[in-house]
Design a protein around this motif. Structure first.
Motif, short mmCIF file in Angstrom:
data_model
loop_
_atom_site.label_atom_id
_atom_site.label_comp_id
_atom_site.label_asym_id
_atom_site.label_seq_id
_atom_site.Cartn_x
_atom_site.Cartn_y
_atom_site.Cartn_z
N TYR A 17 36.60 48.98 46.59
CA TYR A 17 37.66 48.24 47.27
C TYR A 17 39.03 48.45 46.64
N ASP A 18 39.22 49.62 46.03
CA ASP A 18 40.49 50.02 45.43
C ASP A 18 40.99 49.02 44.37
N ARG A 19 40.06 48.50 43.59
CA ARG A 19 40.41 47.56 42.52
C ARG A 19 40.79 48.31 41.26
N ARG A 20 41.54 47.66 40.39
CA ARG A 20 41.91 48.26 39.11
C ARG A 20 40.67 48.33 38.21
N ARG A 21 40.62 49.37 37.38
CA ARG A 21 39.48 49.57 36.48
C ARG A 21 39.48 48.50 35.40
N ARG A 22 38.34 47.82 35.25
CA ARG A 22 38.13 46.86 34.17
C ARG A 22 36.75 47.13 33.54
N ILE A 23 36.37 48.40 33.54
CA ILE A 23 35.16 48.87 32.86
C ILE A 23 35.56 50.12 32.07
N PRO A 24 34.73 50.54 31.11
CA PRO A 24 35.09 51.74 30.33
C PRO A 24 35.31 52.97 31.22
N VAL A 49 27.31 41.80 42.90
CA VAL A 49 27.73 42.12 41.54
C VAL A 49 28.51 43.42 41.69
N THR A 50 29.81 43.33 41.52
CA THR A 50 30.70 44.44 41.81
C THR A 50 31.60 44.70 40.61
N ALA A 51 31.58 45.92 40.11
CA ALA A 51 32.43 46.28 38.97
C ALA A 51 33.87 46.43 39.45
N TYR A 52 34.80 45.97 38.61
CA TYR A 52 36.21 46.22 38.89
C TYR A 52 36.47 47.71 38.66
N HIS A 53 36.74 48.42 39.76
CA HIS A 53 36.92 49.87 39.68
C HIS A 53 37.57 50.34 40.98
N LEU A 74 31.95 39.68 45.30
CA LEU A 74 32.92 40.02 46.34
C LEU A 74 33.34 38.82 47.19
N PRO A 75 32.42 38.04 47.76
CA PRO A 75 32.90 36.91 48.57
C PRO A 75 33.38 35.71 47.76
N HIS A 76 33.12 35.68 46.46
CA HIS A 76 33.44 34.48 45.67
C HIS A 76 34.37 34.74 44.49
N GLU A 77 35.07 35.87 44.48
CA GLU A 77 35.98 36.14 43.37
C GLU A 77 37.08 35.09 43.29
N MET A 78 37.59 34.66 44.42
CA MET A 78 38.68 33.68 44.40
C MET A 78 38.20 32.31 43.89
N ALA A 79 36.90 32.10 43.87
CA ALA A 79 36.33 30.89 43.26
C ALA A 79 35.99 31.17 41.79
N ALA A 80 36.48 32.28 41.28
CA ALA A 80 36.30 32.70 39.88
C ALA A 80 34.84 32.95 39.52
N MET A 81 34.08 33.50 40.46
CA MET A 81 32.71 33.93 40.15
C MET A 81 32.81 35.34 39.58
#
Length: 176
Positions: free
Chosen positions: A80-87, A72-76, A119-126
C-alpha cells in the motif's frame, strides 16, 4: 563392544540431554502473537505488542478475536505504498484478512526492528513491533526511523525498543 547397563545408561543420558537441548532450541525459534479484541469490539490489539527474538525465529500470528478479521502487514512500500519500517534486507509481508482462528506465519532472519499493523485497524493503533537480534547486529541502523507515514497515536502505541530489549516481551495493559 559389550554394552553394559552402566554404558547403556550413560549413552541414554547423553541422548536424552541432546534431545532436551534441541527441544529448547526449537522452542526458542518459534513464538505466537495473537490478535485480540474486547467482547464488544471497541478495543483491538496484538498480544504481545512487542517481542525480542533471535534471527530465524518463526512468528505465528493467530486471530483470537471472535468478532473481527485482522491482517498482519509490514510497513513497506510494497504494501500500500507505505514507508519502510522493517530492515532493508527483510522481505515485506501481508497476511491478507484472517478470520477468527486463522493464522499466518513468517520467519524473520534479517536483524533489526520490524513494525507492522492491521490494515483495517491501524487508525485504532493496532500495531506491533518485533526486534530481531541485537542492536550490535548489522541491519539495525535505519529500521523504523521514518515517522512521516504514521500517526502520533501509532507512534505512542509502539513499545520503545529499549523496553522490549529489557523485558523481552511487552504486553498492552488490559488490552487498552
Amino acid at each position: 563392544m559389550i554394552c553394559t547397563r552402566r554404558h547403556a545408561l550413560r549413552v541414554g543420558g547423553y541422548a536424552i540431554a541432546t534431545v532436551a537441548s534441541s527441544r529448547v532450541a526449537l522452542a526458542h525459534l518459534a513464538t505466537t502473537i495473537e490478535m485480540r479484541g474486547s467482547p464488544r469490539g471497541e478495543r483491538i490489539w496484538y498480544d504481545p505488542i512487542g517481542i525480542a527474538v533471535s534471527p530465524g525465529t518463526t512468528i505465528r500470528f493467530i486471530n483470537r478475536d471472535p468478532g473481527n478479521s485482522h491482517t498482519v502487514t509490514a510497513y513497506h512500500p510494497a504494501n500500500y505504498d507505505r514507508r519502510r519500517r522493517i530492515p532493508a534486507e527483510a522481505d515485506p509481508w501481508d497476511s491478507d484478512f484472517l478470520l477468527p482462528d486463522e493464522y499466518f506465519e513468517i520467519t524473520l532472519t534479517a536483524p533489526g526492528v520490524y513494525d507492522y499493523y492491521c490494515l483495517p485497524h491501524e487508525m485504532a493503533a493496532m500495531v506491533g513491533r518485533i526486534l530481531v537480534g541485537t542492536p550490535n547486529d548489522t541491519g539495525w541502523e535505519g529500521s523504523s526511523i521514518d515517522k512521516s507515514d504514521v500517526s502520533e497515536d501509532v507512534l505512542k502505541a509502539l513499545p520503545l525498543v529499549q523496553k522490549i530489549l529489557s523485558e523481552g516481551t511487552v504486553r498492552k495493559e488490559n488490552g487498552s
